[in-house]
Design an enzyme around this catalytic site. Structure first.
Site, short mmCIF file in Angstrom:
data_model
loop_
_atom_site.label_atom_id
_atom_site.label_comp_id
_atom_site.label_asym_id
_atom_site.label_seq_id
_atom_site.Cartn_x
_atom_site.Cartn_y
_atom_site.Cartn_z
N SER A 155 1.13 12.16 8.09
CA SER A 155 -0.24 12.25 8.61
C SER A 155 -1.15 13.02 7.67
O SER A 155 -2.33 12.71 7.53
CB SER A 155 -0.23 12.95 9.98
OG SER A 155 0.39 12.12 10.93
N SER B 133 4.69 13.88 3.05
CA SER B 133 3.28 13.63 3.34
C SER B 133 3.12 12.38 4.20
O SER B 133 3.17 11.25 3.70
CB SER B 133 2.52 13.49 2.01
OG SER B 133 1.27 12.91 2.23
N SER C 1 5.68 -0.88 3.62
CA SER C 1 5.80 -2.27 4.09
C SER C 1 5.64 -3.19 2.89
O SER C 1 4.72 -3.01 2.08
CB SER C 1 4.71 -2.60 5.12
OG SER C 1 4.86 -1.76 6.23
N PHE D 290 0.88 -1.17 0.00
CA PHE D 290 0.00 0.00 0.00
C PHE D 290 0.92 1.22 0.00
O PHE D 290 1.67 1.42 0.95
CB PHE D 290 -0.84 -0.06 1.28
CG PHE D 290 -1.78 1.07 1.53
CD1 PHE D 290 -3.06 1.09 0.98
CD2 PHE D 290 -1.42 2.11 2.39
CE1 PHE D 290 -3.95 2.12 1.27
CE2 PHE D 290 -2.30 3.15 2.67
CZ PHE D 290 -3.57 3.14 2.11
N PHE E 60 2.14 4.06 13.08
CA PHE E 60 1.67 3.88 11.69
C PHE E 60 0.16 3.65 11.61
O PHE E 60 -0.53 3.67 12.62
CB PHE E 60 2.48 2.82 10.94
CG PHE E 60 2.39 1.38 11.40
CD1 PHE E 60 1.44 0.94 12.29
CD2 PHE E 60 3.30 0.44 10.89
CE1 PHE E 60 1.38 -0.39 12.68
CE2 PHE E 60 3.24 -0.89 11.28
CZ PHE E 60 2.28 -1.29 12.16
N GLU E 61 -0.31 3.50 10.39
CA GLU E 61 -1.75 3.34 10.08
C GLU E 61 -2.59 4.46 10.68
O GLU E 61 -3.69 4.23 11.20
CB GLU E 61 -2.26 1.98 10.56
CG GLU E 61 -2.10 0.90 9.50
CD GLU E 61 -3.32 0.01 9.37
OE1 GLU E 61 -4.25 0.12 10.18
OE2 GLU E 61 -3.35 -0.80 8.43
N GLY E 62 -2.05 5.69 10.69
CA GLY E 62 -2.70 6.82 11.35
C GLY E 62 -2.12 6.91 12.73
O GLY E 62 -2.38 6.03 13.57
N ASN F 262 -1.51 7.80 16.57
CA ASN F 262 -2.56 7.89 17.59
C ASN F 262 -2.99 9.34 17.83
O ASN F 262 -4.16 9.60 18.13
CB ASN F 262 -2.09 7.24 18.89
CG ASN F 262 -2.05 5.72 18.76
OD1 ASN F 262 -2.23 5.18 17.66
ND2 ASN F 262 -1.83 5.03 19.86
S1 MYA Z 1 -0.08 3.34 5.77
C1 MYA Z 1 -0.14 5.06 5.96
C2 MYA Z 1 -1.13 5.45 6.96
N1 MYA Z 1 -1.41 6.85 6.81
C3 MYA Z 1 -2.44 7.37 7.44
O1 MYA Z 1 -3.16 6.71 8.15
C4 MYA Z 1 -2.67 8.81 7.18
C5 MYA Z 1 -3.33 9.50 8.33
N2 MYA Z 1 -4.10 10.62 7.86
C6 MYA Z 1 -5.43 10.58 7.77
O2 MYA Z 1 -6.07 9.62 8.14
C7 MYA Z 1 -6.14 11.78 7.16
O3 MYA Z 1 -5.24 12.48 6.34
C8 MYA Z 1 -6.81 12.70 8.20
C9 MYA Z 1 -7.74 13.62 7.43
C10 MYA Z 1 -7.72 11.92 9.13
C11 MYA Z 1 -5.74 13.41 8.99
N3 MYA Z 1 -12.76 7.74 6.89
O4 MYA Z 1 -10.65 17.45 5.47
P1 MYA Z 1 -10.52 16.08 6.02
C12 MYA Z 1 -13.16 12.30 4.77
C13 MYA Z 1 -13.65 8.18 5.99
O5 MYA Z 1 -10.75 15.95 7.44
P2 MYA Z 1 -7.67 15.95 6.06
C14 MYA Z 1 0.76 2.71 7.07
O6 MYA Z 1 1.01 3.35 8.05
C15 MYA Z 1 -13.82 13.49 5.44
O7 MYA Z 1 -15.05 13.14 6.02
N4 MYA Z 1 -13.63 9.42 5.52
O8 MYA Z 1 -9.08 15.47 5.63
C16 MYA Z 1 1.13 1.27 6.87
C17 MYA Z 1 -13.99 14.42 4.27
O9 MYA Z 1 -15.07 13.97 3.49
P3 MYA Z 1 -16.08 14.99 2.77
C18 MYA Z 1 -12.67 10.22 5.98
O10 MYA Z 1 -7.72 17.18 6.89
C19 MYA Z 1 1.38 0.54 8.09
C20 MYA Z 1 -12.70 14.17 3.46
O11 MYA Z 1 -12.28 12.84 3.81
C21 MYA Z 1 -11.70 9.82 6.92
O12 MYA Z 1 -6.85 16.01 4.84
C22 MYA Z 1 1.47 -0.93 7.83
C23 MYA Z 1 -11.60 15.15 3.80
O13 MYA Z 1 -11.48 15.13 5.22
C24 MYA Z 1 -11.78 8.50 7.37
N5 MYA Z 1 -10.91 7.98 8.24
O14 MYA Z 1 -7.08 14.74 6.99
C25 MYA Z 1 0.46 -1.62 8.65
N6 MYA Z 1 -10.87 10.85 7.18
O15 MYA Z 1 -15.22 15.83 1.89
C26 MYA Z 1 0.25 -3.03 8.30
C27 MYA Z 1 -11.31 11.87 6.44
O16 MYA Z 1 -17.04 14.13 2.04
C28 MYA Z 1 -1.14 -3.37 8.62
N7 MYA Z 1 -12.39 11.49 5.72
O17 MYA Z 1 -16.71 15.76 3.89
C29 MYA Z 1 -1.24 -4.57 9.45
C30 MYA Z 1 -2.57 -4.70 10.08
C31 MYA Z 1 -2.78 -6.04 10.59
C32 MYA Z 1 -2.06 -6.27 11.85
C33 MYA Z 1 -1.51 -7.65 11.93
C34 MYA Z 1 -0.42 -7.73 12.96
C35 MYA Z 1 -0.23 -8.95 13.57
#
Ligand code: MYA
Length: 630
Positions: A200, A198, A228, A191, A438-440, A442
């Site tokens: 958070s 870029s 990853s 992913f 990661f994954e957002g 906290n």
């Molecule tokens: S992968 C990389 C991970 N990166 C992130 O998670 C990035 C974090 N940033 C964000 O989430 C966003 O940029 C934030 C929004 C939240 C900061 N669901 O103006 P806005 C909509 C649905 O608020 P921004 C990694 O780490 C919002 O309603 N919609 O946006 C790999 C609006 O919609 P509309 C959402 O200020 C790790 C529009 O988007 C959401 O830019 C590997 C704009 O919103 C949402 N969550 O910032 C892991 N958020 O326009 C491996 C916003 O319609 C995995 N919106 O009103 C392994 C897992 C399994 C584990 C197994 C282990 C044993």
């Protein structure tokens, strides 16, 4: 962050008028003159989220009570058939410390994982996968999390985010083309969202895809970091800016689009494996795209919809982290309990000392709450819920912090032994550190929870404000609101879980009912005080998020325990203890957070924090001299 707050109720000051007496007075006054036609507003979308609703002090219990019954008999049977070989893999084949030392998973172990079907747990069977639902996936994640988080990230990055977009948004052609090779063909997925500038702020990516003059391809250029599986994945979900023309205005805008990119398209290279603190055996690398030619058929989820695609992939996978980490916590607790019941100091087994008992008990509370949350969410997702984003974000934050606490306490109980590599806990602690990042991160997810909840509550307050302008047509809504507020003022009514929660847990249920009542009032008072400027109040938003986490965790625990009582599970008395202790602790934290929001003894600290931080940044380090002044 976050554009969403711009939608939070405008003119919040007029909301001050909303209390029982003024509401009636305003209504009466408005009745004298013909009401103005209310401005057309977007209707509030129905939302079954327990968390979103308690931001306005309302209980929407359908996703929480009763605790969802996770699996059908057939699903349970299929799952038990898989649990055994997965467990055996971790006993007979995988060696977590060897993986950690080598910063790699050897080919034998990788082959065994592919043979188990561990790379395609949720892919439909007809496309080569195991066909598991979220709950079954969560149970398997627990086993992985209990044994090797590095392996967990390797298989998790592949399916929880790497190709999840194809499962969620793929066309039939995309699914048929890619999912079989990703399930059984030993083809890895990744992913690719994060970029050097870029993290958070996911919307600020710079990678760009330009449509070719013949309209058949996009040409992608850009670079991604910390990917990853980036060193070996041959298929990637990549996010890039594309130019999109508004069909109504003809205006051109840059919007994010998601693409399925094959390494074989050309121009895809990667950097060496990153050297990391933990999850060392999972490959992390930079990935570069240079004039990579992507057929237009490989757009995922529609041109310009990439931001939502990315967010929803992340939302969809977050409960998996909670499930995995509940397994990690269980493994840490096992090591700590084995040690505590064998180690003798000062003439007694250390399990007999209160200091150790408190640690073990609080570790168990966190594990129980995390597990209750993870399977509550997975079951709701399996039942078709679309309103789980806030709950999933909470589960990720809560699980990652709980697991850190539990592992750290396990090391403390084992003392010097816990610090030794051979015990395995120091690796777990190193592995766990990234889960809060990661994954957002906290911090970002806390803001996401708080601001999304406030936005929802704000939209409802706005509706009430509109109703006040046209009372004749909104009598039902107004009287309901007026009586709610009048009862609240008189100290009667409020949130009541009688009937949803077993009567033996009534006292604990009362505590969270009180928290929800107080929370709705706190959110409303903050909206009234700050309006849309609440976005700048991150000290307060963090407190709100922590309160939301405590309320949601308590509800999950109460619901699960009530179900265990109903089913007469053997562990019922133990679960009651966990539930009662958890709810008491959570309610106390809630009260303390409310003080941090309302009480000037706390709120006056925040400007001090701001200034201290500014001083430190200006000094580029500690801003005071040392006590010796030399
Ligand atoms: S992968 C990389 C991970 N990166 C992130 O998670 C990035 C974090 N940033 C964000 O989430 C966003 O940029 C934030 C929004 C939240 C900061 N669901 O103006 P806005 C909509 C649905 O608020 P921004 C990694 O780490 C919002 O309603 N919609 O946006 C790999 C609006 O919609 P509309 C959402 O200020 C790790 C529009 O988007 C959401 O830019 C590997 C704009 O919103 C949402 N969550 O910032 C892991 N958020 O326009 C491996 C916003 O319609 C995995 N919106 O009103 C392994 C897992 C399994 C584990 C197994 C282990 C044993």
């Amino acid at each position: 962050m976050l554009r969403l707050t711009s939608q939070i109720v405008r003119n919040q000051n007029s909301l001050v008028a909303i209390n029982a007496s003024r509401c009636l007075a305003t209504a009466a006054k408005l009745n004298e003159a013909p009401p103005k036609k209310p401005k057309a507003d977007k209707a509030i979308a129905p939302n079954k989220s327990f968390v979103a609703n308690f931001f306005r002090g309302k209980v929407e219990s359908s996703q929480v009570f009763p605790y969802p019954y996770n699996l059908t008999e057939e699903e349970r049977e299929t799952l038990s058939m898989v649990i055994d070989p997965v467990t055996r893999f971790f006993v007979d084949v995988n060696d977590p410390l060897k993986n950690d030392d080598a910063a790699n998973i050897d080919q034998n172990t990788m082959d065994a994982l592919w043979e188990l079907g561990a790379f395609a747990i949720q892919v439909p069977t007809e496309l080569g996968g195991m066909g598991a639902n979220n709950t079954q996936y969560g149970r398997l994640c627990q086993i992985v999390g209990a044994n090797d988080l590095g392996v967990g990230i390797t298989i998790g990055a592949h399916q929880s985010i790497g190709f999840k977009g194809i499962l969620l948004y793929g066309t039939d052609e995309q699914k048929k083309k890619y999912l079989p090779q990703l399930s059984t063909g030993k083809v890895g997925a990744a992913f690719a969202l994060t970029e050097p500038a870029s993290g958070s702020d996911a919307a600020s990516i710079r990678s760009r895809a330009v449509l070719s003059p013949d309209g058949k391809h996009y040409i992608l250029n850009g670079s991604k970091i910390w990917i990853s599986n980036g060193g070996w994945a041959n298929i990637m979900t990549v996010f890039a800016k594309t130019e999109v023309t508004d069909p109504n205005t003809g205006e051109k805008k840059d919007k994010i689009t998601a693409f399925v990119v094959e390494r074989g398209f050309g121009g895809v290279t990667n950097g060496p494996p990153e050297k990391k603190m933990g999850i060392k055996c999972s490959n992390t690398a930079e990935v570069y795209f240079e004039d990579t030619k992507i057929p237009v058929e490989n757009v995922l989820g529609g041109v310009g919809n990439g931001f939502k695609v990315a967010m929803n992939i992340l939302n969809n996978g977050r409960f998996g982290m909670a499930a995995s980490l509940s397994g990690t916590m269980a493994a840490c607790i096992k090591k700590a309990a084995e040690h505590a019941s064998n180690r003798v100091q000062f003439g007694k087994k250390i399990e007999e000392y209160g200091a150790i008992q408190e640690k073990l008990a609080r570790m168990a509370l966190h594990q129980y709450a995390t597990e209750s949350m993870a399977f509550m969410i997975s079951s709701n997702m399996d039942a078709g819920s679309k309103d789980y984003h806030l709950e999933a974000a909470i589960s990720k934050v809560f699980a990652s912090e709980s697991a850190w606490f539990v592992c750290d306490e396990a090391i403390q109980i084992l003392g010097g032994m816990g610090y030794m590599k051979q015990t395995g806990l120091e690796k777990v602690l190193r592995d766990l550190r990234i889960f809060r990042i990661f994954e957002g991160s906290n911090d970002i997810l806390r803001l996401f929870v708080a601001l999304s909840g406030i936005q929802f509550a704000g939209a409802h307050l706005k509706e009430l404000q509109r109703a006040l302008k046209n009372p004749a047509n909104n009598l039902g809504l107004l009287f309901k609101e007026v009586s709610k507020r009048a009862y609240r003022k008189a100290g009667i009514g409020g949130v009541d879980f009688t009937g949803s929660v077993d009567s033996s847990l009534a006292d604990s249920a009362k505590l969270i009912g009180q928290s929800i009542d107080a929370f709705g009032q706190t959110v409303e008072s903050l909206l009234v005080k700050y309006g849309k400027n609440i976005i700048d109040q991150q000290f307060l938003l963090k407190c709100l998020a922590d309160q939301a986490i405590d309320i949601y965790a308590s509800a999950c625990v109460l619901s699960r325990c009530s179900r265990s009582i109903e089913q007469g599970l053997e562990s019922v008395e133990h679960e009651k203890l966990l539930t009662k202790a958890w709810c008491t602790e959570a309610a106390e934290r809630f009260i303390s957070n409310n003080k941090k929001i309302h009480d000037t003894r706390y709120t006056t600290i925040y400007p001090k924090y701001t200034q201290i931080s500014k001083n430190i940044c200006a000094a580029q380090g500690v801003a005071n001299s040392n006590p010796l002044n030399v």
